[in-house]
Write an enzyme that holds these catalytic residues in place. Structure first.
Site, PDB file in Angstrom:
ATOM      1  N   ASP A  21       0.330  -0.928  -0.064  1.00  0.00           N
ATOM      2  CA  ASP A  21       0.227  -0.201   0.391  1.00  0.00           C
ATOM      3  C   ASP A  21       0.847   1.459   0.095  1.00  0.00           C
ATOM      4  OD1 ASP A  21      -2.174   1.611  -0.547  1.00  0.00           O
ATOM      5  OD2 ASP A  21      -3.045   0.614   1.560  1.00  0.00           O
ATOM      6  N   TRP A  22       0.003   2.499  -0.056  1.00  0.00           N
ATOM      7  CA  TRP A  22       0.844   3.509  -0.696  1.00  0.00           C
ATOM      8  C   TRP A  22       2.045   3.942   1.418  1.00  0.00           C
ATOM      9  CZ3 TRP A  22       0.968   7.892  -3.952  1.00  0.00           C
ATOM     10  CH2 TRP A  22       0.801   9.160  -3.547  1.00  0.00           C
TER      11      TRP A  22
END
Ligand code: BGC
Length: 741
Positions: free
Chosen positions: A270-271
């Site tokens: 994820d980011w």
């Protein structure tokens, strides 16, 4: 391209080029002229990172992406195309109801169609990979991201996970992979692996602590269903799971995802989740974070320089074997190859189709149908459907607002969404309307851009709006009150500690009630709310979630009776926030409380009920249905026989309108070596019936549906008695028994 050619290409790459394939860079860097200036430069990406990157996040548009791809490939030493990815959650430009609302439809086949539309619109806009479905089990209404999931039930979530993956990618071919070279077929990305929805206190990004049994029996099935449906990519999650952050968690990614489930696609973080291993305190710096993530199995680093800045050194030092690097790079190259990007790096990008197909009438029609099917009628004391729209006033902050798309509808314009006011005109009603109050959040909302005036206003203005609404309400037969949460009160980083509607809206409800008690509340929300007062003061209560592009039309379809509501709650609506998390498939406990039992020493609250205000699976119709007693074709299932028991009921539409009912099968394991849920959903069928029409609904119950992780940690069914329930909500008492012996 043949696998052997891919491997040749891989062996031809320099180590810098290999690392590049594992680096994802935000689209803003590529938008202008591949310049790395401006605020995004805080990420410290270099010109060389941009030249060698493997994928790009969140730029859209056929012309723009074609141009970026051309310029990028010219510069890249091996001319390897970029992968374009984006968050398509509720659709691209034709916005469908939010996933939680889609869950309420109990109709995965409809979500599959919506996913096909979302994929084709995105494909014409040049994208290759969509960051959904989000299949995180969601039991805590405080968590802002429950709107991105399909709710609290593992089985329901699994059905939707598979349907949406198939909608994006198509089914699997003989080689176990979908034909992604076909037009409109894009890669799904199932997220967030794993158990992101279990955050303590419902606070986003918070710690998750689960037993291995609960993880496996309740949280993991939906991800596994997506993997079985063939998802090409999986995204890690931000949370710690049992003290190990998911993005550095070997057990999750290597043991379970890859080894047990055989997932051979791409794993993306994820980011910035790899860099956050430092904040979690399990890596001392970004280099160690890169090491941990890489060894745990994360292939692509989303939007940080952890991999770009450290992988080469880690390989040269011999800490990460080059074979591990190659494994990750080959997966990325294979995905590009499966999408056909080596032959056609622009895939389906098509500026003229973008103009004609996106938001076309057909897509809008599907969105309208999906919205109407997702609405849940929680209460109706004869107020709906409306009998006289001319003498009905529509009042409330959502009445003239097109802010009805769910959070994450980042590429869609509000101008393309149909407000209730526009829906009223389209339907030809001559109802009067008033705002009554603004959205009026009780706390500052971030991310409103320049539009703060929509939810904060001065007292004088609010007073004038209220008075106008009260006057109108007093002069009409019926008031449709449009209340609820604004979309930005939900979604990522939008956890709430209170589950009420804003106080100005509560005041509006109370003031209207003083002059007109014929209130139909239309509730916009992205999560279960505490509806005690709203329900008590309303004659009818319809939950419309965040309905998307065709919201206003779909609401008028249902209010007018053109369509009968058929949605069922995919999450329990709590009595109050103190019950949360509250869900139907809880364990028995040693002191199970049943309503009315005078014994003090039972598992209950002394001040509030145990039961939610509205339970999972509940939802009314304008028609009425009779569900017969359960017929079993046998009552003993021999263990290991591979046979099934068939449980059937007859459903009859006994009312006066054409309508749909969701028949639900629950099973309770009476005695097992580990504690079992009081009941668990195992089958659904949505039936559409004309007045007087009936249909037999039959469920096959097989041994694999009865499996559990026993006290010996084995995953198998245990012999004994089972109770099955078939009805139209999780509270049905229509029961029968069988045994596995
Ligand atoms: C979210 C993901 C999303 C990613 C890329 C993250 O903040 O958790 O769900 O896909 O951003 O935008």
């Amino acid at each position: 391209m043949q696998e052997s050619r891919l491997k040749e290409l891989l062996s031809d790459l320099t180590i810098e080029e290999k690392v590049g394939q594992l680096v994802q860079i935000p689209g803003s860097f590529f938008e202008e002229d591949f310049v790395i200036t401006g605020p995004a430069n805080a990420m410290n990406f270099t010109k060389e990172d941009l030249r060698l990157a493997g994928s790009v996040l969140s730029v859209v548009g056929a012309e723009k992406l074609t141009d970026i791809q051309k310029r990028f490939m010219d510069e890249h030493p091996h001319h390897i195309p970029l992968l374009f990815m984006a968050d398509i959650i509720n659709g691209y430009r034709t916005i469908f109801p939010v996933p939680l609302a889609q869950g309420a439809s109990f109709h995965p086949a409809l979500s599959k169609k919506a996913a096909e539309v979302a994929a084709l619109e995105s494909a014409y806009a040049g994208l290759h990979l969509l960051f959904s479905p989000m299949v995180d089990l969601s039991r805590d209404a405080r968590w802002g991201r429950v709107m991105e999931s399909t709710g609290e039930d593992p089985y329901l979530n699994s059905l939707f996970a598979a349907a949406i993956v198939e909608g994006y990618q198509g089914g699997k071919g003989a080689d176990g992979h979908p034909a992604l070279t076909e037009k409109g077929r894009l890669s799904a990305c199932v997220k967030h692996f794993a158990a992101y929805g279990g955050a303590i206190g419902g606070r986003d990004y918070n710690t998750v602590e689960l037993s291995e049994r609960t993880l496996r029996e309740e949280y993991l099935p939906s991800y596994q269903a997506a993997v079985e449906a063939g998802t090409e990519t999986v995204m890690t999650s931000f949370n710690v799971l049992n003290r190990i952050p998911a993005s550095g968690n070997r057990h999750l990614m290597r043991d379970i995802l890859r080894q047990e489930w055989g997932f051979d696609g791409v794993l993306i973080s994820d980011w910035a989740a790899i860099a956050e291993l430092v904040s979690h305190g399990i890596a001392e710096d970004q280099k160690e974070a890169a090491y941990l993530a890489m060894q745990a199995g994360v292939d692509i680093d989303m939007c940080t320089r952890c991999y770009a800045g450290n992988l080469k050194e880690l390989v040269e030092e011999g800490r990460i074997p080059e074979t591990r690097l190659d494994e990750a790079v080959l997966r990325v190259l294979r995905l590009k190859n499966r999408l056909g990007l080596f032959e056609d790096p622009f895939k389906d990008a098509d500026a003229s189709q973008e103009k004609t197909y996106i938001l076309c009438n057909e897509n809008r029609k599907l969105s309208r149908e999906a919205a109407a099917e997702s609405f849940v009628l929680l209460k109706n004391e004869g107020a709906l459907p409306l009998t006289d729209t001319d003498s009905t006033a529509f009042i409330g902050p959502f009445t003239d607002s097109a802010r009805i798309n769910g959070a994450w509808s980042i590429f869609a314009g509000e101008k393309d969404a149909v407000s209730i006011e526009a829906g009223i005109k389209n339907a030809g009603f001559s109802s009067k309307t008033a705002k009554g109050c603004l959205f009026s959040a009780d706390y500052p909302l971030q991310g409103m851009g320049g539009k703060n005036a929509d939810y904060l206003s001065d007292e004088k203005e609010e007073e004038a709006l209220l008075q106008e609404a009260v006057r109108l309400a007093g002069a009409c037969e019926t008031v449709v009150l449009t209340l609820g949460e604004l979309n930005i009160m939900t979604g990522e980083a939008a956890s709430r500690g209170m589950l009420d509607i804003p106080s100005k809206q509560q005041r509006l409800l109370r003031e209207i009630y003083k002059v007109n008690q014929n209130i139909v509340t239309v509730l916009f929300t992205g999560r279960p709310l505490d509806l005690r007062e709203v329900s008590a003061l309303s004659k009818a209560l319809l939950v419309v979630w965040q309905p998307g592009s065709e919201g206003g039309n779909a609401i008028c379809d249902v209010l007018s009776g053109k369509v009968s509501p058929s949605g069922k709650l995919p999450m329990s609506f709590p009595y109050c926030v103190g019950q949360v998390p509250v869900y139907y498939n809880e364990l028995s406990t040693g002191r199970r409380y049943r309503e009315g039992d005078p014994n003090k020493f039972l598992s209950k609250y002394i001040d509030i009920p145990n039961a939610p205000l509205y339970p999972f699976g509940f939802g009314l119709s304008y028609s009425a249905f009779a569900i017969s007693e359960i017929m079993l074709d046998r009552d003993i299932l021999p263990m290991g026989s591979g046979e099934s028991i068939h449980a059937s009921v007859t459903v009859k539409n006994t009312g006066e309108r054409e309508a749909a009912e969701v028949v639900q099968l629950y099973i309770r394991d009476e005695v097992a070596s580990t504690a079992r849920p009081v009941r668990a959903l195992k089958g659904i069928e949505k039936v559409f019936l004309k007045p007087g029409e009936e249909k037999k609904v039959s469920f096959a119950i097989s041994e694999d549906m009865l499996r559990l992780y026993g006290a010996d940690d084995e995953f198998r069914a245990e012999k004994g008695d089972f109770t099955i329930y078939i009805g139209n909500s999780s509270e049905t008492e229509n029961a029968a028994r069988f045994s596995l012996s």
